[in-house]
Structure formats: structure tokens, C-alpha cells
Motif scaffolding. Structure first.
Motif, PDB file in Angstrom:
ATOM      1  N   THR A 127       0.815  -1.223   0.000  1.00 43.65           N
ATOM      2  CA  THR A 127       0.000   0.000   0.000  1.00 43.65           C
ATOM      3  C   THR A 127       0.843   1.266   0.000  1.00 43.65           C
ATOM      4  OG1 THR A 127      -0.165  -0.044   2.423  1.00 43.65           O
ATOM      5  CG2 THR A 127      -1.932  -1.105   1.182  1.00 43.65           C
ATOM      6  N   SER A 128       2.118   1.136   0.369  1.00 40.96           N
ATOM      7  CA  SER A 128       2.960   2.333   0.477  1.00 40.96           C
ATOM      8  C   SER A 128       3.114   3.048  -0.860  1.00 40.96           C
ATOM      9  CB  SER A 128       4.335   1.962   1.031  1.00 40.96           C
ATOM     10  OG  SER A 128       5.004   1.054   0.161  1.00 40.96           O
ATOM     11  N   GLY A 129       3.166   2.278  -1.956  1.00 43.97           N
ATOM     12  CA  GLY A 129       3.331   2.902  -3.272  1.00 43.97           C
ATOM     13  C   GLY A 129       2.164   3.782  -3.640  1.00 43.97           C
ATOM     14  N   VAL A 130       0.935   3.264  -3.437  1.00 46.79           N
ATOM     15  CA  VAL A 130      -0.269   4.043  -3.740  1.00 46.79           C
ATOM     16  C   VAL A 130      -0.359   5.251  -2.822  1.00 46.79           C
ATOM     17  CG1 VAL A 130      -2.791   3.998  -3.607  1.00 46.79           C
ATOM     18  CG2 VAL A 130      -1.572   2.134  -4.730  1.00 46.79           C
ATOM     19  N   MET A 131      -0.049   5.049  -1.542  1.00 44.74           N
ATOM     20  CA  MET A 131      -0.095   6.153  -0.587  1.00 44.74           C
ATOM     21  C   MET A 131       0.884   7.257  -0.991  1.00 44.74           C
ATOM     22  SD  MET A 131      -1.594   7.302   2.042  1.00 44.74           S
ATOM     23  CE  MET A 131      -1.382   8.500   3.367  1.00 44.74           C
ATOM     24  N   ALA A 132       2.087   6.854  -1.427  1.00 40.43           N
ATOM     25  CA  ALA A 132       3.082   7.844  -1.866  1.00 40.43           C
ATOM     26  C   ALA A 132       2.583   8.627  -3.072  1.00 40.43           C
ATOM     27  CB  ALA A 132       4.395   7.147  -2.191  1.00 40.43           C
ATOM     28  N   ASN A 133       1.920   7.939  -4.017  1.00 44.20           N
ATOM     29  CA  ASN A 133       1.359   8.632  -5.185  1.00 44.20           C
ATOM     30  C   ASN A 133       0.291   9.625  -4.785  1.00 44.20           C
ATOM     31  OD1 ASN A 133       1.721   5.644  -7.110  1.00 44.20           O
ATOM     32  ND2 ASN A 133       2.872   7.515  -7.398  1.00 44.20           N
ATOM     33  N   LEU A 182      -1.268  -5.681 -10.301  1.00 42.12           N
ATOM     34  CA  LEU A 182      -1.284  -4.382  -9.652  1.00 42.12           C
ATOM     35  C   LEU A 182      -1.216  -4.543  -8.147  1.00 42.12           C
ATOM     36  CD1 LEU A 182      -4.082  -2.662 -11.779  1.00 42.12           C
ATOM     37  CD2 LEU A 182      -1.615  -2.488 -12.096  1.00 42.12           C
ATOM     38  N   ASP A 183      -0.727  -3.493  -7.463  1.00 45.89           N
ATOM     39  CA  ASP A 183      -0.636  -3.542  -5.999  1.00 45.89           C
ATOM     40  C   ASP A 183      -1.992  -3.848  -5.379  1.00 45.89           C
ATOM     41  OD1 ASP A 183       2.037  -2.932  -6.168  1.00 45.89           O
ATOM     42  OD2 ASP A 183       1.744  -0.781  -5.886  1.00 45.89           O
ATOM     43  N   GLY A 184      -3.038  -3.243  -5.940  1.00 43.18           N
ATOM     44  CA  GLY A 184      -4.380  -3.460  -5.411  1.00 43.18           C
ATOM     45  C   GLY A 184      -4.803  -4.917  -5.486  1.00 43.18           C
ATOM     46  N   PHE A 223      -5.272   3.835 -10.409  1.00 42.59           N
ATOM     47  CA  PHE A 223      -5.176   2.658 -11.275  1.00 42.59           C
ATOM     48  C   PHE A 223      -4.590   1.469 -10.506  1.00 42.59           C
ATOM     49  CE2 PHE A 223      -3.157   0.007 -14.549  1.00 42.59           C
ATOM     50  CZ  PHE A 223      -4.230  -0.174 -15.403  1.00 42.59           C
ATOM     51  N   ASN A 224      -3.583   1.737  -9.670  1.00 41.20           N
ATOM     52  CA  ASN A 224      -2.961   0.667  -8.897  1.00 41.20           C
ATOM     53  C   ASN A 224      -3.855   0.152  -7.784  1.00 41.20           C
ATOM     54  OD1 ASN A 224      -0.079  -0.346  -9.333  1.00 41.20           O
ATOM     55  ND2 ASN A 224       0.116   1.830  -9.807  1.00 41.20           N
ATOM     56  N   CYS A 225      -4.940   0.872  -7.493  1.00 37.05           N
ATOM     57  CA  CYS A 225      -5.905   0.396  -6.498  1.00 37.05           C
ATOM     58  C   CYS A 225      -6.794  -0.718  -7.048  1.00 37.05           C
ATOM     59  CB  CYS A 225      -6.793   1.547  -6.023  1.00 37.05           C
ATOM     60  SG  CYS A 225      -5.968   2.712  -4.925  1.00 37.05           S
ATOM     61  N   LEU A 226      -6.849  -0.860  -8.370  1.00 32.49           N
ATOM     62  CA  LEU A 226      -7.736  -1.865  -8.960  1.00 32.49           C
ATOM     63  C   LEU A 226      -7.423  -3.259  -8.417  1.00 32.49           C
ATOM     64  CD1 LEU A 226      -7.866  -0.693 -12.682  1.00 32.49           C
ATOM     65  CD2 LEU A 226      -9.797  -0.811 -11.103  1.00 32.49           C
ATOM     66  N   PRO A 227      -8.450  -4.023  -8.066  1.00 32.61           N
ATOM     67  CA  PRO A 227      -8.244  -5.363  -7.500  1.00 32.61           C
ATOM     68  C   PRO A 227      -7.889  -6.392  -8.568  1.00 32.61           C
ATOM     69  CG  PRO A 227     -10.587  -4.931  -7.666  1.00 32.61           C
ATOM     70  CD  PRO A 227      -9.891  -3.671  -8.093  1.00 32.61           C
ATOM     71  N   ALA A 228      -6.771  -6.159  -9.257  1.00 31.33           N
ATOM     72  CA  ALA A 228      -6.357  -7.051 -10.338  1.00 31.33           C
ATOM     73  C   ALA A 228      -4.849  -7.266 -10.268  1.00 31.33           C
ATOM     74  CB  ALA A 228      -6.742  -6.450 -11.694  1.00 31.33           C
TER      75      ALA A 228
END
Length: 556
Positions: A199-205, A500-502, A492-497
Motif C-alpha cells: 500500500t505504500s506505493g499508492v499512498m506515496a502517489n 497491480l498492488d491493489g 489505477f494501482n488500487c484496482l483489485p487485479a
């Protein structure tokens, strides 16, 4: 740049990659080729990461906040995808599927500068590099915080940067043996540690986007409109042309008469007598100029609304209306200026058919062209709006015969006010949609690539920003694109796929939730993996559906 040119350059690049890979040059520099994609690794930066990761408590709190942010983004993005699919399916039933256009072209779905036509190459590359750095650096920092070895960091290159990575020890993080054929082992990282790292990557974005947007909207207060009326053309050989009036200059005064809009210019010019002297106050790229000449005997003044751009896939584009035309009449209503046009459009509704009368150009031989039975569509940027949508971006005014110049009205002050008003609109869903689609749709359907091109002529830096000159606009563009790119990539990285990080976080959260219900074991792992794969396939098919639906409805 044409598709053929892009493809030719890319193929030449790919052949070079194959040649260097076979010679062993790439492996010599720790570069791995996966087809045309280069994975460029480096061991450098380890000490820097160690220093950044000293404050473990801060980074864990930072990453923990990222989990609800990611889950919220995951829910919003998935609902948005389902809503888009539902809208397209409904449009098939009502036969209102939009025509193929820029919005659904594959090249515009991915954030690749130089390929995506909405993203300026220079600003896009800068924003993409910053986005990849903050995303992957945050992964690497959290790996250090949680005691997971970072083997390397680097970028993914396919002629231009397309991604970045921090390469953790997969055995420690996920329990996977690398190409040894041995059975997977228990990972060193706990589920909570793994979620924090992901989650750190998305949070940083998201944090980077927030900072960039705060600075962007704050810096907007340091620019000011210089005028709303631009010279759109100069009649060759006219007195204005000989005196040095040029296209794209901003007209501020005529004989010391303040010109705030096209109507002021028309009204004042109509009172001038042939043979009299006239002085124009103009601004040319932030430089004030005063140009005097004698007006001609031509008293012709053509009013109307000049089309500055046509919205893709709109009724106007389908009818064949082109930029540069001047709208002078709709049905039986004469259009003398922007106010007349806006008033008429406010009285329309979706599905209404109108006849539009256009001057094909602003020369003496301008001819009127009639576009009959244009069917207005629903207003695409505000679903609550009841008025019809034609799909043109406009500037008021056309040609002033006595002066030998054509003028257009931009509305610089109003446009700047709308930009400044975006933060206050974020209390509602529409504000977020506007921010998310700003470079593509803009404030009125024309897209907003930043302060570049003609729009820069209408503004000047003021106060302390005046010392920076044009650098103010460069900073604004960099901030806007860094903010938008980080915001978009984060969502985009939050997508549950997967990959991706999500997708990875969704699998861990799903496994944790199912474990509470049916206990731990291989059954939970298999069920979690099946759910994640199902979501990934649904999202992939949705993207494909969005691309091909307009072609399926209207032909390839």
C-alpha cells in the motif's frame, strides 16, 4: 506523429534491443530484456534507503493509512468501471452509442507520453519519472523498514519509461523460490507487513498528488489575465498588416478605449470614420506594444462565434463543423456574439434537431454553409443539465473590416476563475471527476494540457512570480502533470487485479477475511486466488469492451 512513424521507430528500437541482447551487452550492465521491454537494474541507493528507513514508526503509520485509502480507491474504481459498462450497454439499447473517437482509442488508455495524445511529451516524461520514483522508492523504504532485503531498483523501458520497480527478495516477501524448482517456503514477512509494503506505493502517489495540486492551485494566484480579446487573423496587405499587427496578439485598447470583450471592439469600431487614425494597444508575448495606422474605407463588421475547437465524438464533429468557422445563425436566431449563442443553447434539450449556419472563413469571400438537422446530445459533463450539447469550443467575434483584423474572445478571467474553483468543488463527486479528467475533457470539453500554446498569451505572472517570467508557466505545467499523473496512477494501482498492488492487497484482505469464517488452509488460498482472478478478468474485459463497443456499434 503518425502511427506508421511511431511503429517504425519502435521496431528499429526493438531490433537494437535484440542485437544487444544476443551480444551479451545488456546482461553486462545488469539489464534484462523481455521482448521490447528492458528491465534496467541498479544496486545503488541502498545506503540512501537505509537512512530514509530509520524512522520506522513514521513509515508504518504512513503505510497503514494507505490501506483504507487503497480500499476506498479500489471500491471507487471498480464501481466506476461497472458504471461505464452499464452506460455503454444501455446506450446499445437506446442506440446512442458514441462514435469511435479519441476517448476510446487504445493509445489514449495508457499513460505513455508520446503515445497518449492528451499528454504533452516533455511534461509527461517529467511527471512519469517522478511518479515511478515516489511509487517504487516507497516500496523499497517499507521493505527496509520491515526487514525485507531489496535486491535492486530500476525502471522498465520500452523506448520511453513505462514503469519502475523495487525488486524485493521474493522468498522473504512471498515465500517463493526463484527458478530453483524447490518447494515454496513460509515467507518471512507477515500478512500485515506485506500489505504495508504494497500500500505504500499508492499512498506515496496520493500524497505526491496532493502536494503537487496544492502548489499548483496556490500558484494560480500568481498569474493574471492580460485581456480576453485575441487577434485571430490579419488581412494580408491591410494597414494593420503593414503596421505590424500579428496574429495571436492580445488587444486591450483601441484609441485608449478599454476593450474587455469582442462586443466592445465591434461597438467602438462601428463609430470610426474611414481615413481616420487608430491606435491599438496590444500585448505580444508579455510585451506591450502600441501600433497606429489609418483605417480603410471597408466598414464591414462580421459578428458571430468563432469555433476554436470541436469536441471529439460530438454532434458538431459528426456534422462536419470545423475549427475556424464562424457561427452566425442557429435556426431562425441570429448569433451576433457569445451571449446570443449561450442563451440559445440554454433553451435546447437533448435530441432536439437544429440547423446551424456557418461562415467557412473570415475573408471577403466567406460563404455561408448550412449544417442541417444536427441532433443535440445529452450534456456529457453534467448529467443533471437539461440543455442540449453541440460540442464546440468557442471564442466570440469574427472579423472587423475597417481594421483589417479578425478577433476572438477567450474569457481568460472566467477560465482562470473556473480553474481556481476546482478545489472547492471537491466536496462533491463532480469535482473529483473534473479533476480526474481535466487534461482530457477540460472545463468545457476542449481538454486542458496546461499553460502552453495560445493560452499562455492571455496571462502574465504577477507579484513575486513576475521575476520567473515564463518559468512560472513551466512550474505550473510540471506541478499539474505530476499531480494528475500520480493521482491517476495511484487510482489505477488500487484496482483489485493482479499484478497491480491493489490485486495483491485484495488477495491478502480476502484471505484474511475468509480465514475468520472458514479457517486457515489451502482451501482459503485457492478460493482467494479464484476470486482475485475473477476480478482481474472482469476488469480486463471491461477495458476491452470500452475500446471495441463504439466500433461494434458503428463499424470498424
Amino acid at each position: 506523429m503518425s502511427y506508421f512513424t511511431i511503429l517504425s521507430v519502435f521496431l528499429l528500437y526493438w531490433l537494437l534491443v535484440i542485437y544487444l541482447d544476443k551480444r551479451g551487452t545488456l546482461s553486462k550492465y545488469n539489464i534484462t530484456a523481455y521482448g521490447p521491454i528492458l528491465m534496467i537494474r541498479t544496486q545503488r541507493g541502498q545506503r540512501f534507503l537505509d537512512k530514509l528507513s530509520i524512522h520506522k514508526k513514521f513509515w508504518r503509520i504512513f503505510a497503514n493509512i494507505g490501506l483504507p485509502a487503497m480500499l476506498t480507491g479500489m471500491l471507487v474504481m471498480f464501481i466506476l468501471i461497472l458504471f461505464i459498462d452499464y452506460s455503454i450497454i444501455t446506450s446499445f439499447q437506446t442506440e446512442t452509442v458514441p462514435h469511435p473517437g479519441k476517448f476510446n482509442e487504445p493509445r489514449n488508455i495508457f499513460l505513455i507520453p508520446g503515445i497518449n495524445e492528451y499528454i504533452p511529451f516533455a511534461w509527461g516524461i517529467i511527471a512519469l519519472v517522478v511518479t515511478l520514483m515516489v511509487h517504487e522508492f516507497s516500496h523499497a523504504i517499507l521493505c527496509k523498514v520491515e526487514g525485507i532485503r531489496v535486491k535492486s531498483m530500476g525502471i522498465l523501458l520500452a523506448l520511453i519509461p513505462i514503469g519502475g520497480f523495487a525488486e524485493p527478495d521474493e522468498e522473504q516477501l512471498l515465500g517463493k523460490k526463484e527458478d530453483t524448482g524447490e518447494k515454496d517456503v513460509e515467507p518471512k514477512a507477515t500478512r500485515n507487513q506485506r500489505i504495508r509494503i504494497l500500500t505504500s506505493g499508492v499512498m506515496a502517489n496520493f500524497v505526491t498528488a496532493l502536494i503537487a495540486f496544492i502548489l499548483f492551485f496556490s500558484l494560480l494566484g500568481s498569474i493574471s489575465p492580460v485581456g480576453d480579446v485575441m487577434v485571430t487573423g490579419v488581412t494580408p496587405g491591410s494597414q494593420a498588416d503593414l503596421a505590424g499587427v500579428k496574429q495571436n496578439m492580445i488587444l486591450t485598447k483601441i484609441n485608449d478605449k478599454q476593450i474587455d470583450n469582442a462586443h466592445d471592439a465591434f461597438t467602438y469600431t462601428s463609430s470610426l470614420q474611414p481615413g481616420s487614425n487608430v491606435t491599438l494597444n496590444l500585448i505580444d508575448k508579455s510585451e506591450e506594444k502600441e501600433i497606429s495606422f489609418t483605417i480603410t474605407a471597408d466598414t464591414r463588421i462580421t459578428e458571430g462565434v468563432r469555433v476554436s475547437d470541436v469536441v471529439p465524438a460530438s454532434p458538431a464533429e459528426a456534422a462536419g463543423i470545423k475549427p475556424g468557422m464562424v457561427l452566425v445563425r442557429v435556426d431562425s436566431t441570429e448569433i451576433r456574439g457569445l451571449e446570443d449563442f449561450v442563451r440559445f443553447m440554454e433553451s435546447t434539450e437533448p435530441g432536439q434537431k437544429i440547423d446551424v449556419y456557418m461562415l467557412s472563413n473570415s475573408s471577403e469571400s466567406a460563404s455561408t454553409e448550412v449544417f442541417e438537422n444536427i441532433e443535440l446530445s445529452a450534456y456529457p459533463y453534467d448529467r443533471n443539465a437539461k440543455k442540449g450539447f453541440l460540442g464546440i469550443s468557442y471564442g466570440g467575434g469574427a472579423e472587423i473590416g475597417p481594421l483589417g483584423i479578425g478577433i476572438g474572445e477567450f474569457g481568460a478571467n472566467e477560465f482562470l476563475g473556473m480553474l481556481k474553483g476546482i478545489p472547492s468543488s471537491l466536496t462533491g463527486f463532480r469535482g473529483w471527476i473534473l479533476l480526474f479528467s481535466l487534461p482530457i475533457i477540460g472545463l468545457a470539453g476542449e481538454g486542458f494540457p496546461g499553460f502552453s500554446g495560445l493560452i499562455v498569451h492571455f496571462y502574465e505572472p504577477v507579484g513575486w512570480a513576475a521575476l520567473l517570467g515564463d518559468g512560472t508557466f513551466w512550474i505550473l505545467n510540471i506541478l499539474m502533470w505530476i499531480g494528475w499523473m500520480n493521482f491517476y496512477v495511484g487510482l489505477f494501482n488500487c484496482l483489485p487485479a493482479v499484478p497491480l498492488d491493489g490485486g495483491h492487497v485484495f488477495r491478502d484482505v480476502m484471505t484474511s477475511s475468509l480465514s475468520r469464517i472458514i479457517g486457515n488452509g489451502e482451501k482459503v488460498e485457492r478460493l482467494s486466488n479464484a476470486i482475485v482472478i475473477l476480478f482481474a478478468l472482469t476488469i480486463l474485459m471491461s477495458f476491452i469492451f470500452v475500446i471495441i463497443a463504439p466500433y461494434a456499434a458503428h463499424g470498424f
